[in-house]
Write an enzyme that holds these catalytic residues in place. Structure first.
Site, PDB file in Angstrom:
ATOM      1  N   TRP A 140       1.440  -9.305   7.727  1.00  0.00           N
ATOM      2  CA  TRP A 140       1.792  -8.952   6.350  1.00  0.00           C
ATOM      3  C   TRP A 140       1.605 -10.121   5.402  1.00  0.00           C
ATOM      4  CZ3 TRP A 140       1.138  -4.289   5.246  1.00  0.00           C
ATOM      5  CH2 TRP A 140       1.488  -3.256   6.124  1.00  0.00           C
ATOM      6  N   ASP A 143       8.729 -11.093   0.572  1.00  0.00           N
ATOM      7  CA  ASP A 143       8.475  -9.707   0.978  1.00  0.00           C
ATOM      8  C   ASP A 143       9.521  -9.334   2.025  1.00  0.00           C
ATOM      9  OD1 ASP A 143       7.671  -7.324   2.046  1.00  0.00           O
ATOM     10  OD2 ASP A 143       5.650  -7.986   2.597  1.00  0.00           O
ATOM     11  N   LYS A 202      11.646   1.318   5.180  1.00  0.00           N
ATOM     12  CA  LYS A 202      12.215   0.685   6.363  1.00  0.00           C
ATOM     13  C   LYS A 202      13.742   0.698   6.300  1.00  0.00           C
ATOM     14  CE  LYS A 202       7.844  -0.851   6.916  1.00  0.00           C
ATOM     15  NZ  LYS A 202       6.884  -1.734   6.266  1.00  0.00           N
TER      16      LYS A 202
HETATM   17  C1  LIG Z   1       5.716  -2.110   5.812  1.00  0.00           C
HETATM   18  C2  LIG Z   1       5.473  -3.427   5.223  1.00  0.00           C
HETATM   19  C3  LIG Z   1       4.570  -3.610   4.153  1.00  0.00           C
HETATM   20  C4  LIG Z   1       3.734  -2.483   3.595  1.00  0.00           C
HETATM   21  O1  LIG Z   1       4.507  -1.568   2.938  1.00  0.00           O
HETATM   22  P1  LIG Z   1       3.846  -0.361   2.122  1.00  0.00           P
HETATM   23  O2  LIG Z   1       5.025   0.185   1.404  1.00  0.00           O
HETATM   24  O3  LIG Z   1       3.255   0.569   3.130  1.00  0.00           O
HETATM   25  O4  LIG Z   1       2.809  -0.921   1.229  1.00  0.00           O
HETATM   26  C5  LIG Z   1       4.445  -4.880   3.618  1.00  0.00           C
HETATM   27  N1  LIG Z   1       5.144  -5.907   4.094  1.00  0.00           N
HETATM   28  C6  LIG Z   1       6.012  -5.776   5.114  1.00  0.00           C
HETATM   29  C7  LIG Z   1       6.758  -6.966   5.591  1.00  0.00           C
HETATM   30  C8  LIG Z   1       6.198  -4.535   5.710  1.00  0.00           C
HETATM   31  O5  LIG Z   1       7.065  -4.395   6.724  1.00  0.00           O
END
Ligand SMILES: *Cc1c(COP(=O)(O)O)cnc(C)c1O
Length: 360
Positions: A103, A172, A196
């Site tokens: 990521w 993030d 999540k």
């Molecule tokens: C799931 C995830 C993403 C991507 O998320 P989307 O909403 O599908 O764009 C980005 N960063 C992390 C750390 C993630 O777990």
């Protein structure tokens, strides 16, 4: 009677059953108003009250300081990879990024389209099995911000500490937000895709220090300008109303669980016992440096990958769903977000021991 099974999906992930029941009860007729939340104007008093309550509950849970804006946006965490530089990185500017896995690599790749990215540290030389200590970071003078990924959802690698930097820190937090208390004041901007630990997909939450607003490039699309979103209460256009509402129910549920201190206790217990089960077995293993192991996403391998298929089939038979690891790493991964109860982890551990007895 519901037939709900234990769901270890990495995302969209399990939601708390009481929240789904509440949404079900509200579905046709929200609080006697004769219509569903999905059918309400986002400008109606009803929806505005839902939206404001959700924001306030999130502020309470994370004790978000009053000089931070909370934005409910679309495009997922992935859109933030571009939205952050479009808002915060000057055309000729530079930003520091920390590479700890898939990521953060995506965030780096996207930011590189908008300016200079200095990869100040990378876990690559450690096969992404450990977090590079801050003493080894090569932060640059010119950087306007420092971006990192506190929890790498795919690799299962997590910072147990908050970096101490002079520039605004951007995180993030998609797969770790709300898993335990957090000092928001250490950050310039926090973002998290909802699917999540917050709610359903279709929503991304951004928590941003007000001082950072108003610096978007002239070329930044109106829809991606944080200050436009902030000025309009995240309703410059039609927001993802149902996702916002459902996230609000999750925030209420979290408060009922004792807030983030309460979640921390449960999450601490869940991850401890699952790692202990992995580490004490001959069949299962997790390669991550112990201090840097993720609480929410726990990958593990079987000593012989020919056992992967029978392991997954047996798990499914027992109602343990979505344990297959990400396609890029293989093996297994148990995502044990807030809505995954301790009993799910107990059931998984019991199954793992039984499977090892049969195949070990
Ligand atoms: C799931 C995830 C993403 C991507 O998320 P989307 O909403 O599908 O764009 C980005 N960063 C992390 C750390 C993630 O777990």
């Amino acid at each position: 009677m519901s037939n709900r099974l234990y769901n270890f999906c990495a995302g969209p992930a399990a939601l708390p059953e009481p929240v789904l029941q509440r949404a079900q009860a509200d579905l046709l007729d929200w609080q006697g108003k004769g219509l569903s939340v999905m059918e309400m104007s986002h400008r109606s008093d009803e929806f505005v009250s839902i939206a404001e309550r959700a924001e306030q509950d999130l502020r309470d849970l994370l004790t978000i300081p009053s000089d931070y804006k909370v934005l409910f946006l679309q495009g997922g965490a992935s859109q933030q990879f571009a939205q952050i530089p479009l808002n915060l990185l000057p055309e000729d500017g530079s930003a520091d990024y920390i590479d700890t896995g898939i990521w953060s690599a995506k965030a780096i790749e996207e930011a590189s389209r908008y300016g200079h990215v200095n990869v100040a540290a990378s876990a690559k030389s450690m096969d992404y099995f450990a977090i590079p200590g801050q003493n080894d970071w090569q932060l640059s003078e010119k950087a306007t911000y420092v971006h990192y990924t506190p929890n790498e959802t795919i690799g299962g690698l997590e910072f147990g500490w908050i970096p101490d930097v002079e520039k605004p820190l951007i995180a993030d937090m998609s797969s770790t937000i709300l898993s335990r208390p957090l000092d928001v004041s250490r950050f310039g901007l926090i973002y998290a895709g909802a699917q999540k630990n917050i709610g359903p997909s279709g929503l991304v939450v951004v928590i941003v220090q007000e001082d950072l607003l108003g610096n978007a490039r002239a070329s930044c699309p109106t829809m991606l300008d944080y200050s436009v979103a902030a000025k309009n209460g995240s309703m410059y256009n039609t927001p993802p109303t149902f996702a916002w509402y459902l996230s609000g129910l999750i925030f209420q549920w979290l408060k009922e669980q004792g807030g983030l201190e309460g979640m921390e206790r449960v999450n601490q217990a869940k991850q401890r016992k699952l790692y202990a089960a992995i580490d004490s077995s001959e069949l299962y293993s997790n390669p991550i440096n112990i201090a840097d192991r993720s609480w929410m996403n726990i990958p593990f391998r079987l000593a012989d990958d020919r056992l992967d298929k029978p392991f997954l089939a047996g798990a499914e038979q027992r109602g343990l769903l979505n344990l297959k690891g990400h396609r890029s790493v293989g093996g297994m991964r148990a995502s044990v977000y807030n809505a995954v109860p301790e009993s799910a982890v107990d059931a998984l551990i019991e199954y793992m021991a039984e499977f090892e007895k049969q195949h070990g």
